[in-house]
Write a protein that holds these residues in place. Structure first.
Motif, short mmCIF file in Angstrom:
data_model
loop_
_atom_site.label_atom_id
_atom_site.label_comp_id
_atom_site.label_asym_id
_atom_site.label_seq_id
_atom_site.Cartn_x
_atom_site.Cartn_y
_atom_site.Cartn_z
N ALA A 119 33.93 73.14 28.69
CA ALA A 119 33.57 72.10 28.17
C ALA A 119 34.41 71.56 27.20
N ILE A 120 35.44 72.52 26.56
CA ILE A 120 36.51 72.33 25.55
C ILE A 120 37.84 72.28 26.22
N ARG A 121 37.96 73.20 26.83
CA ARG A 121 39.57 73.30 27.26
C ARG A 121 39.99 72.19 28.19
N ASN A 122 39.05 72.36 29.45
CA ASN A 122 39.36 71.41 30.53
C ASN A 122 39.37 69.96 30.36
N PRO A 123 38.59 69.24 29.71
CA PRO A 123 38.57 67.85 29.55
C PRO A 123 40.03 67.54 28.71
N ARG A 124 40.34 68.44 27.84
CA ARG A 124 41.75 68.11 27.25
C ARG A 124 43.07 68.44 27.94
N GLY A 125 42.82 69.32 29.14
CA GLY A 125 44.08 69.49 29.98
C GLY A 125 44.13 68.14 31.00
#
Length: 155
Positions: A119-125
């Motif tokens: 929910a936090i890391r993946n969308p920003r990557g």
């Protein structure tokens, strides 16, 4: 950081209560939120330059790599966390797993770590997100909780 820039960065945090100021200017938002020192090393320069999404991404990438090192697993992200903290056969024991409460705590953190990756890391990557400062600080606070919990792993 100049006084005006510091004022602008902290404008969302203004209250009627006095703040403790550091030598040379106001306190840094990382200090106000008690952000883990390892996160400051990884993300503070990005944060200070206004790259809030990238600061969040690099922080959670750091956590992913730290869990990978501690667990000696090759996976990453959600799958890594689900395997590393699996209460039935954990590679990283956060508790002694000797009673239901300790098993529940291990399981709960397993899902918090895994959920943070999804929910936090993946969308920003994967996307070009532009996060506001407060959202970034919230994310870095969550990351701080996770790193501090990793520091207190069970023997």
């Amino acid at each position: 950081m100049g006084k005006f820039e510091n004022f602008v960065r902290n404008a969302g945090h203004l209250t009627d209560e006095p703040t403790v100021e550091k030598e040379g200017g106001g306190s840094h938002p990382f200090d106000e939120r008690n952000i883990h020192p390892e996160i400051a090393r990884v993300a503070q320069k990005l944060f200070d330059n206004g790259h809030y999404s990238q600061a969040t991404f690099e922080t959670f990438k750091y956590i992913d790599n730290k869990v990978k090192r501690l667990s000696k697993l090759k996976e990453n992200g959600f799958k890594l966390m689900m395997t590393a903290f699996n209460e039935a056969n954990p590679k990283i024991k956060l508790t002694a797993l000797s009673n239901e409460s300790e098993i529940d705590e291990q399981s709960g953190y397993r899902f918090i770590f895994a959920g943070a990756m999804s929910a936090i890391r993946n969308p920003r990557g994967h996307e070009n997100l532009v996060d506001p400062i407060d959202l970034c600080l919230d994310h870095l606070s969550v990351a701080s909780v996770l790193l501090r919990r990793l520091e207190k792993t069970a023997p």
